[in-house]
Design an enzyme around this catalytic site. Structure first.
Site, PDB file in Angstrom:
ATOM      1  N   ARG A  93       1.047   3.590   8.556  1.00 46.49           N
ATOM      2  CA  ARG A  93      -0.199   3.614   9.331  1.00 46.49           C
ATOM      3  C   ARG A  93       0.083   3.463  10.827  1.00 46.49           C
ATOM      4  O   ARG A  93      -0.655   2.806  11.556  1.00 46.49           O
ATOM      5  CB  ARG A  93      -1.127   2.518   8.799  1.00 46.49           C
ATOM      6  N   LYS A 108      -1.600   8.027  -5.534  1.00 43.51           N
ATOM      7  CA  LYS A 108      -0.284   7.664  -6.059  1.00 43.51           C
ATOM      8  C   LYS A 108      -0.015   8.362  -7.383  1.00 43.51           C
ATOM      9  O   LYS A 108      -0.867   8.373  -8.264  1.00 43.51           O
ATOM     10  CB  LYS A 108      -0.218   6.152  -6.262  1.00 43.51           C
ATOM     11  N   ARG A 153     -12.202   1.416  -6.237  1.00 37.39           N
ATOM     12  CA  ARG A 153     -11.565   0.458  -5.338  1.00 37.39           C
ATOM     13  C   ARG A 153     -11.405   1.039  -3.932  1.00 37.39           C
ATOM     14  O   ARG A 153     -11.293   2.245  -3.764  1.00 37.39           O
ATOM     15  CB  ARG A 153     -10.214  -0.024  -5.877  1.00 37.39           C
ATOM     16  N   ASP A 196       6.776   7.610   2.807  1.00 33.01           N
ATOM     17  CA  ASP A 196       5.846   8.678   3.199  1.00 33.01           C
ATOM     18  C   ASP A 196       6.394   9.447   4.405  1.00 33.01           C
ATOM     19  O   ASP A 196       7.062   8.864   5.253  1.00 33.01           O
ATOM     20  CB  ASP A 196       4.488   8.071   3.584  1.00 33.01           C
ATOM     21  N   CYS A 210       7.053  -2.572  11.306  1.00 34.20           N
ATOM     22  CA  CYS A 210       8.059  -1.876  10.513  1.00 34.20           C
ATOM     23  C   CYS A 210       8.170  -0.453  11.038  1.00 34.20           C
ATOM     24  O   CYS A 210       7.170   0.253  11.159  1.00 34.20           O
ATOM     25  CB  CYS A 210       7.639  -1.855   9.045  1.00 34.20           C
ATOM     26  N   ASP A 243       3.172   8.913  -2.991  1.00 29.16           N
ATOM     27  CA  ASP A 243       1.771   9.012  -2.585  1.00 29.16           C
ATOM     28  C   ASP A 243       1.589  10.473  -2.185  1.00 29.16           C
ATOM     29  O   ASP A 243       2.174  10.939  -1.207  1.00 29.16           O
ATOM     30  CB  ASP A 243       1.481   8.044  -1.429  1.00 29.16           C
ATOM     31  N   CYS A 293       0.365  -6.934  13.136  1.00 30.29           N
ATOM     32  CA  CYS A 293       1.288  -7.378  12.092  1.00 30.29           C
ATOM     33  C   CYS A 293       2.268  -8.397  12.679  1.00 30.29           C
ATOM     34  O   CYS A 293       2.413  -8.495  13.890  1.00 30.29           O
ATOM     35  CB  CYS A 293       2.086  -6.198  11.524  1.00 30.29           C
ATOM     36  N   CYS A 302       6.401   2.296   9.100  1.00 30.81           N
ATOM     37  CA  CYS A 302       4.988   2.049   8.768  1.00 30.81           C
ATOM     38  C   CYS A 302       4.245   3.346   8.486  1.00 30.81           C
ATOM     39  O   CYS A 302       4.359   4.323   9.219  1.00 30.81           O
ATOM     40  CB  CYS A 302       4.309   1.322   9.921  1.00 30.81           C
ATOM     41  N   ARG A 310     -10.757   6.173  -1.632  1.00 32.39           N
ATOM     42  CA  ARG A 310     -10.133   7.339  -2.246  1.00 32.39           C
ATOM     43  C   ARG A 310     -10.333   7.347  -3.744  1.00 32.39           C
ATOM     44  O   ARG A 310     -10.597   8.376  -4.348  1.00 32.39           O
ATOM     45  CB  ARG A 310      -8.634   7.341  -1.930  1.00 32.39           C
ATOM     46  N   TYR A 311     -10.128   6.186  -4.374  1.00 31.64           N
ATOM     47  CA  TYR A 311     -10.239   6.084  -5.820  1.00 31.64           C
ATOM     48  C   TYR A 311     -11.667   5.662  -6.187  1.00 31.64           C
ATOM     49  O   TYR A 311     -12.363   5.059  -5.376  1.00 31.64           O
ATOM     50  CB  TYR A 311      -9.235   5.058  -6.339  1.00 31.64           C
TER      51      TYR A 311
HETATM   52  C1  LIG Z   1      -2.723   2.274  -3.195  1.00 33.92           C
HETATM   53  C2  LIG Z   1      -4.158   2.422  -2.858  1.00 33.92           C
HETATM   54  C3  LIG Z   1      -5.137   1.742  -3.585  1.00 33.92           C
HETATM   55  C4  LIG Z   1      -4.797   0.818  -4.729  1.00 33.92           C
HETATM   56  O1  LIG Z   1      -4.186   1.473  -5.770  1.00 33.92           O
HETATM   57  P1  LIG Z   1      -3.740   0.656  -7.077  1.00 33.92           P
HETATM   58  O2  LIG Z   1      -2.959   1.644  -7.869  1.00 33.92           O
HETATM   59  O3  LIG Z   1      -5.001   0.207  -7.756  1.00 33.92           O
HETATM   60  O4  LIG Z   1      -2.930  -0.513  -6.614  1.00 33.92           O
HETATM   61  C5  LIG Z   1      -6.454   1.927  -3.225  1.00 33.92           C
HETATM   62  N1  LIG Z   1      -6.801   2.764  -2.231  1.00 33.92           N
HETATM   63  C6  LIG Z   1      -5.887   3.445  -1.521  1.00 33.92           C
HETATM   64  C7  LIG Z   1      -6.341   4.360  -0.457  1.00 33.92           C
HETATM   65  C8  LIG Z   1      -4.524   3.287  -1.802  1.00 33.92           C
HETATM   66  O5  LIG Z   1      -3.609   3.961  -1.090  1.00 33.92           O
END
Ligand SMILES: *Cc1c(COP(=O)(O)O)cnc(C)c1O
Length: 354
Positions: free
Chosen positions: A114, A316, A96, A272, A109, A309, A105, A112, A92-93
């Site tokens: 997911r 986020k 990362r 969520d 939870c 989120d 798990c 959850c 998404r980002y």
């Molecule tokens: C939370 C999340 C991350 C990591 O976000 P950080 O703010 O760097 O901790 C990466 N990918 C997804 C899809 C997330 O939900």
């Protein structure tokens, strides 16, 4: 031979896996439907921490008929499925990704995020994980891989270390993170051997998931300290949950206890809108009130970032209690943690402004 109560496999195997013997209250047929919608797992360690079924720990893992009553809930609130370029990987980002290495798990939870996959899908094969690693290799802007699931610490030491090794062999990957609730819910799993394996792939970070001060037990403390002693910084992500931790005193005690075991509070999440969690959701106002009760009132180190989120894959977004009361070119009026107002030179050139 290890004593049985220290053996995480034994604790996992001797837990509760059905609504019927979980202590859940309500119509058995409805509870059976809740269990079909999302499986039950309460390992023997975590079960031992629960006092009453509706106490803050019981509520997190014991199924409730309220899970069936959630007209506003959705299966994939974060729109993760739309952000999966290859199976088991969420991108998404820009720099990362989330690599999902198992869907098992140590507890399931009830809140959850997911639920659509956790406890249901088989563990990805080595070949499937390799496909995801190949994507990371051909996408050099990815420099941070979050190994998640499910709970990665449910894999064997060899399997997890093997995955981290594959990732570490990608030259453009700088840091590895492992997201796991195990230090909180099955701390016996955090053995010296596991920590040693993790430390072979440094820099490795762990983010864990405590929601209530009662979860910070001597066993959990030993697990977190063992990770830190192996050079692994440990952060914590808490989910704001009604009837569990939705009051300032509980969260304050939690974050203070976490710092005392060398765990840094990282995120506080708004729950969520995942299907079946309406009874857990709190207002954003409540979240801001909790944050306002922390900032200035306790160590800044203890204060997590409060995030929602954004639905549908927005990512986020941090929220802060309003500190800026008024702002112009010349001056900014701010409110401190005691509610007092202060005027500040917005240009930054004069010490004080009328
Ligand atoms: C939370 C999340 C991350 C990591 O976000 P950080 O703010 O760097 O901790 C990466 N990918 C997804 C899809 C997330 O939900």
């Amino acid at each position: 031979m290890k004593p049985v109560m220290d053996d995480w496999r034994h604790l996992l195997a001797h837990g509760t896996n059905h609504a019927a013997d979980s202590g859940a209250a309500g119509d058995p047929a409805a509870l059976a439907r809740a269990e079909t919608a999302f499986p039950v797992r309460i390992n023997a360690y975590y079960r031992g921490l629960i006092g009453e079924p509706d106490d803050p720990l019981g509520r997190q893992v014991i199924p409730s008929v309220a899970e069936l009553d959630d007209p506003g809930g959705v299966a994939d609130p974060l729109g993760e499925d739309a952000d999966m370029p290859v199976p088991h990987l969420v991108h998404r980002y820009p720099d990362r990704v989330l690599l999902l290495v198992t869907y098992q798990c140590a507890v399931y939870c009830r809140f959850c995020t997911r639920k659509r996959t956790v406890g249901r899908l088989p563990t990805p094969t080595v070949a499937e994980t390799q496909v995801a690693v190949d994507y990371i290799r051909r996408t050099p802007r990815i420099r941070d891989v979050i190994v998640s699931g499910g709970d990665p610490f449910l894999l064997s030491d060899d399997r997890l270390s093997g995955i981290l090794g594959l990732l570490r062999a990608v030259p453009t990957v700088q840091i590895l993170r492992v997201d796991t609730r195990v230090p909180c819910v099955l701390p016996q799993r955090v053995t010296d051997a596991l920590c040693r394996e993790l430390s072979h792939h440094h820099p490795v970070y762990v983010n864990t998931h405590f929601n209530h001060p009662r979860e910070v037990t001597p066993e959990a403390r030993a697990a977190c300290e063992r990770l830190v002693d192996h050079g692994i910084p440990v952060g914590n992500q808490t989910v704001l949950l009604k009837g569990v931790n939705d009051d300032p005193a509980t969260v304050k005690e939690l974050v203070q206890r976490l710092l005392a075991i060398r765990v840094k509070p990282y995120y506080l999440y708004q729950c969520d809108p995942v299907q079946g969690t309406a009874h857990f959701r709190t207002s954003v106002t409540k979240g801001l009130e909790i944050l306002a009760a922390l900032r200035g009132h306790t160590s800044g180190m203890a204060v997590p970032t409060y995030v929602i989120d954004a639905p549908g894959g927005g990512g986020k977004v941090p929220l802060l209690p309003e500190g800026v009361v008024e702002m112009s070119e010349e001056r900014v009026v701010v409110r401190n943690f005691e509610g007092k107002l202060f005027t500040y030179d917005a240009g930054g050139t004069r010490a004080a402004v009328k």
